[in-house]
Design a protein around this motif. Sequence first.
Motif, PDB file in Angstrom:
ATOM      1  N   GLN A  42       3.592  -4.455  -5.291  1.00 10.98           N
ATOM      2  CA  GLN A  42       3.050  -3.185  -5.779  1.00 10.98           C
ATOM      3  C   GLN A  42       2.341  -3.333  -7.117  1.00 10.98           C
ATOM      4  O   GLN A  42       1.909  -2.354  -7.724  1.00 10.98           O
ATOM      5  N   GLY A  43       2.228  -4.568  -7.597  1.00 11.32           N
ATOM      6  CA  GLY A  43       1.400  -4.822  -8.776  1.00 11.32           C
ATOM      7  C   GLY A  43       2.125  -4.917 -10.095  1.00 11.32           C
ATOM      8  O   GLY A  43       1.475  -4.994 -11.156  1.00 11.32           O
ATOM      9  N   TYR A  44       3.444  -4.955 -10.091  1.00 10.55           N
ATOM     10  CA  TYR A  44       4.192  -5.015 -11.356  1.00 10.55           C
ATOM     11  C   TYR A  44       4.267  -6.452 -11.866  1.00 10.55           C
ATOM     12  O   TYR A  44       4.508  -7.384 -11.113  1.00 10.55           O
ATOM     13  N   PRO A  84       2.973   4.316  -1.063  1.00 13.23           N
ATOM     14  CA  PRO A  84       3.151   4.841  -2.431  1.00 13.23           C
ATOM     15  C   PRO A  84       4.624   4.980  -2.809  1.00 13.23           C
ATOM     16  O   PRO A  84       5.120   6.077  -3.071  1.00 13.23           O
ATOM     17  N   GLN A 101       4.872   4.164  -8.627  1.00 13.66           N
ATOM     18  CA  GLN A 101       3.619   4.552  -9.258  1.00 13.66           C
ATOM     19  C   GLN A 101       2.783   3.308  -9.523  1.00 13.66           C
ATOM     20  O   GLN A 101       3.309   2.192  -9.610  1.00 13.66           O
ATOM     21  N   LYS A 102       1.481   3.480  -9.636  1.00 15.48           N
ATOM     22  CA  LYS A 102       0.630   2.359 -10.022  1.00 15.48           C
ATOM     23  C   LYS A 102       1.160   1.775 -11.324  1.00 15.48           C
ATOM     24  O   LYS A 102       1.516   2.505 -12.246  1.00 15.48           O
ATOM     25  N   SER A 103       1.222   0.459 -11.388  1.00 17.64           N
ATOM     26  CA  SER A 103       1.916  -0.185 -12.499  1.00 17.64           C
ATOM     27  C   SER A 103       1.349   0.213 -13.855  1.00 17.64           C
ATOM     28  O   SER A 103       2.083   0.630 -14.744  1.00 17.64           O
ATOM     29  N   GLU A 114       0.780  -1.232   0.000  1.00 18.84           N
ATOM     30  CA  GLU A 114       0.000   0.000   0.000  1.00 18.84           C
ATOM     31  C   GLU A 114       0.817   1.290   0.000  1.00 18.84           C
ATOM     32  O   GLU A 114       0.346   2.319  -0.475  1.00 18.84           O
TER      33      GLU A 114
END
Length: 326
Positions: A220-222, A54, A57-59, A52
């Motif tokens: 982080q979603g990558y 930051p 950056q959002k992937s 969570e």
Amino acid sequence: MGLIRLIVKKLVQKRRLTSVRYLLWAHNARRDARAAKGFARHSGIPLVDICESPILQKSGGKVLFILGSGSSINDLNASQFAHIAANQSIGVNFWYFHEFVPNVFSFDGGKDPRGDESSDRTLEGIGRLFDRKSIIDARPKILYLRPLNSESKYLVPVPKALANHRWVSARANLISRDPLALESDLRLILRKIASRSVPSPVLPDNGSSAVRMIFLGLAQGYKDIVLTGVDLDDRPHFWRSENYARRYQEYVALIPAEASEIHGTTQATNRPLGNLEFLPLLGQAMAEEGAGRLWLSSADSKLSAFLPQYSWPRSTSVTAVSKQSE
């Protein structure tokens, strides 16, 4: 008692006991999370949430580059650095010698490499090199690994302008010594990260900064993670080249030159398996679990026999890498 402990250690390495090893890992992870929480409270540096916070950056389909200190970094051209800049990147440990400023700097905790009375002088010098306009203007994030001695004075100092961009993380090593058992353990860890059921400040580890940053990227979603300058060979670090050694003679001199030898994380000396075994197994587990793909940027890396090569986009434009303000 010693004999019983030895027998238990041998038994827990059996391949089918993945769930038992995870429980042991989770126990160690919660213990390190408590220590990191105490350090965060004492130092004033916030505790990270690997999913969570930051940090990246959002992937959004972007690629994550993990920037190591291997010699192959000096082979990258301006177009490739422009491509890295268009995505997201984490510079590991001594990356601050490079003129390219990543989105995140990752630092191990603990004393400086000399480990003697010169620590304060070395860290002060490193802090001066880090405190330059190109870095301050870029506002990178800073992720520290909790120092084992819980002394914040041994962290790499950062400019005041970046003080609110810092986090501290915990870690816990996987314990498998058998490659097939480790593959099973990695699959379970990847599922736990996907379901966000690992302790929130803890990065799975193999005693390697690159490994922790891979897990951070996944958390982080990558989905595409490229190891860059992770050569695992006996060539000198990129900042030992004439270009950097001459430009930053004062700072390079702070880090003692090492004899030509294979990178320490390659060996299993202080870890269950070295990175030449661990990273290919992690890449395989990521692909087969649908967690993402682990790529390699250079064919010169010792890992090139095991990990797929990243395909750099064809581009005729050459963008100059931003220069440091000295």
